[in-house]
Design a protein around this motif. Structure first.
Motif, short mmCIF file in Angstrom:
data_model
loop_
_atom_site.label_atom_id
_atom_site.label_comp_id
_atom_site.label_asym_id
_atom_site.label_seq_id
_atom_site.Cartn_x
_atom_site.Cartn_y
_atom_site.Cartn_z
N PHE A 1 0.90 -1.15 0.00
CA PHE A 1 0.00 0.00 0.00
C PHE A 1 0.94 1.20 0.00
N ILE A 2 1.13 1.83 -1.14
CA ILE A 2 2.27 2.70 -1.37
C ILE A 2 2.18 4.04 -0.63
N GLN A 3 3.23 4.33 0.12
CA GLN A 3 3.39 5.60 0.81
C GLN A 3 4.82 6.08 0.58
N LEU A 4 5.08 7.34 0.88
CA LEU A 4 6.37 7.94 0.53
C LEU A 4 7.59 7.21 1.09
N PRO A 5 7.60 6.78 2.36
CA PRO A 5 8.81 6.15 2.89
C PRO A 5 9.26 4.91 2.13
N GLU A 6 8.32 4.23 1.44
CA GLU A 6 8.69 3.02 0.71
C GLU A 6 8.55 3.18 -0.79
N LEU A 7 8.40 4.41 -1.26
CA LEU A 7 8.18 4.63 -2.68
C LEU A 7 9.35 4.14 -3.53
N GLN A 8 10.56 4.41 -3.08
CA GLN A 8 11.73 4.04 -3.86
C GLN A 8 11.78 2.54 -4.14
N HIS B 1 9.35 0.54 -4.40
CA HIS B 1 8.20 0.06 -5.16
C HIS B 1 8.00 0.86 -6.45
N GLN B 2 9.08 1.37 -7.00
CA GLN B 2 8.99 2.13 -8.24
C GLN B 2 8.50 1.28 -9.40
N GLN B 3 8.65 -0.05 -9.28
CA GLN B 3 8.21 -0.92 -10.38
C GLN B 3 6.71 -0.83 -10.60
N ALA B 4 5.97 -0.35 -9.60
CA ALA B 4 4.52 -0.18 -9.77
C ALA B 4 4.19 0.87 -10.82
N PHE B 5 5.18 1.70 -11.16
CA PHE B 5 4.95 2.80 -12.09
C PHE B 5 5.81 2.67 -13.35
N TYR C 1 2.52 14.41 -1.58
CA TYR C 1 3.18 15.07 -2.70
C TYR C 1 4.60 15.48 -2.30
N SER C 2 5.54 15.17 -3.17
CA SER C 2 6.93 15.55 -2.93
C SER C 2 7.65 15.56 -4.27
N ASP C 3 8.90 15.99 -4.27
CA ASP C 3 9.67 15.98 -5.51
C ASP C 3 9.85 14.56 -6.03
N VAL C 4 10.07 13.62 -5.12
CA VAL C 4 10.28 12.23 -5.52
C VAL C 4 9.00 11.61 -6.06
N SER C 5 7.87 11.82 -5.36
CA SER C 5 6.61 11.24 -5.83
C SER C 5 6.20 11.84 -7.16
N ALA C 6 6.42 13.13 -7.36
CA ALA C 6 6.09 13.76 -8.63
C ALA C 6 6.93 13.16 -9.76
N MET C 7 8.20 12.92 -9.50
CA MET C 7 9.09 12.37 -10.52
C MET C 7 8.74 10.92 -10.85
N ALA D 1 -1.82 19.50 -2.36
CA ALA D 1 -0.56 19.67 -3.09
C ALA D 1 -0.56 18.96 -4.44
N TRP D 2 -1.45 17.97 -4.62
CA TRP D 2 -1.54 17.26 -5.90
C TRP D 2 -2.40 18.01 -6.91
N LEU D 3 -3.21 18.95 -6.46
CA LEU D 3 -4.12 19.64 -7.37
C LEU D 3 -3.34 20.47 -8.39
N GLY D 4 -3.89 20.55 -9.60
CA GLY D 4 -3.24 21.33 -10.64
C GLY D 4 -2.08 20.63 -11.31
N THR D 5 -1.88 19.34 -11.01
CA THR D 5 -0.75 18.60 -11.60
C THR D 5 -1.23 17.51 -12.55
N GLY D 6 -2.51 17.55 -12.91
CA GLY D 6 -3.06 16.50 -13.76
C GLY D 6 -3.64 15.34 -12.98
N CYS D 7 -3.71 15.49 -11.67
CA CYS D 7 -4.27 14.46 -10.80
C CYS D 7 -5.77 14.71 -10.66
N LYS D 8 -6.58 13.71 -10.95
CA LYS D 8 -8.04 13.85 -10.93
C LYS D 8 -8.54 13.87 -9.49
#
Length: 262
Positions: free
Chosen positions: A58-65, A67-71, A85-91, A163-170
Motif C-alpha cells: 500500500f504505497i506511501q512515501l517512505p517506501e516509494l523508492q 516500489h517504483q516498479q509499480a509505475f 506530494y513531494s519531488d520524488v513522488s512527482a518524478m 498539493a496534488w491539485l493542478g498537476t493532472g491528478c483527478k
C-alpha cells in the motif's frame, strides 16, 4: 509505527468471472486516509485483470523508492496508497495516470476518530482509549493532531490532497462516489462512472459495469468500513458539532472550498 488490521476480501474470485481489458498504462489511486480508500480501490479492481494489480505494498512515501516498479510504463499496473506530494513522488509518477480521493473535512474528523478508537487501529492509543477523554476532546485531537501518533488535519489534507491539485491528478470526492454507488440506475451515475473510470483508458465500459461496481462497493468486502470496525466503546455524533466545524475552519482556512465543499 501504527498498524491497521483488516480482514481479507474475496474480490479476486469475483474479478475472474468477468472479461477484463488489459491496462495500457499505469494507474495510481491515491487518497487521504479515511476517505473511502477501500471503496474506490475495490471498484477499480473489478475492471482490471488481477495480474495487473500491484499488491506488494500500500504505497506511501517512505517506501516509494523500493516500489517504483509499480509505475514502470513498460509493465502497466493498478496500484493504490496514501502518497504525499513531494519531488520524488512527482518524478516517479510522472507517466502514471492518477486520482486523489477526498471527503468533507467535517466528516473526516468523525471517521478518523472512530477508526483510532477501534481495535482495527494498532498504535499508541492508550491515553485516548482510557475512558478519561471525552468525545469532544477526541474530535479536537483529530483536528490538531496527537504528538508522536497523528498529524494535524491541515497537514494530512495539504500533503495528501491539495498539493496534488493542478498537476493532472483527478480529484474525486467520496460523497459523490458514494451517492452514485447507491443510485447506479440513474443517468447521473452513468455519467459519473464513465468519467471516473476513463482514467483506465478502456475502449468502452463493459455492459456489466453496474454489476462490477455493486460487487466492488459491497461493504462486506471492506475491512475498514465503519460498520466493520470492532471495539469502539464511544458514541460519536453523525454530524460534527458546530463548534468543531468552526475549529476546522480556523485550523485549515480555505480547505473545504478548494476541495469543492461549501
Amino acid at each position: 509505527m501504527a498498524r491497521i488490521i483488516a480482514k481479507p476480501d474475496t474480490l479476486d474470485e469475483f474479478n475472474a468471472k468477468f472479461a477484463q481489458q488489459r491496462l495500457q498504462h499505469n494507474v495510481f489511486l491515491n487518497s487521504v486516509p479515511k476517505c473511502g480508500t477501500h471503496l474506490i480501490r475495490n471498484i477499480f479492481r473489478m475492471f482490471v485483470p488481477v495480474d495487473q494489480h500491484y499488491t506488494k505494498s500500500f504505497i506511501q512515501l517512505p517506501e516509494l523508492q523500493q516500489h517504483q516498479q509499480a509505475f514502470n510504463p513498460k509493465n502497466p499496473e493498478l496500484s493504490w496508497g496514501h502518497l504525499i506530494y513531494s519531488d520524488v513522488s512527482a518524478m516517479v509518477l510522472r507517466e502514471t495516470r492518477k486520482l486523489v480521493l477526498v471527503r468533507d473535512p467535517y466528516d473526516w474528523v468523525i471517521a478518523r476518530a472512530r477508526f483510532f478508537m477501534s481495535d482495527n487501529f494498532i498504535g499508541k492509543t492508550d491515553v485516548i482509549r482510557s475512558g478519561r477523554i471525552s468525545v469532544e476532546e477526541i474530535l479536537n485531537l483529530m483536528i490538531f493532531g496527537i504528538y508522536g501518533l497523528a498529524p494535524t488535519l491541515q497537514e494530512v489534507f495539504t500533503h495528501n490532497a491539495v498539493a496534488w491539485l493542478g498537476t493532472g491528478c483527478k480529484l474525486v470526492r467520496f460523497e459523490e462516489l458514494l451517492q452514485h454507488v447507491k443510485q447506479l440506475d440513474t443517468p447521473e451515475a452513468d455519467a459519473f462512472f464513465r468519467d471516473l473510470l476513463s482514467i483506465l483508458g478502456l475502449e468502452k465500459l463493459p455492459e456489466d459495469w453496474k454489476e462490477r461496481i455493486r460487487i466492488g462497493a459491497d461493504p462486506a468486502q471492506s475491512g475498514t468500513y465503519r460498520d466493520n470496525l470492532a471495539g469502539i466503546k464511544m458514541e460519536f455524533p453523525k454530524e460534527l458539532p458546530d463548534i468543531q466545524k468552526q475549529i476546522v475552519d480556523y485550523a485549515a482556512p480555505g480547505l473545504r472550498q478548494i476541495l469543492g465543499y461549501r
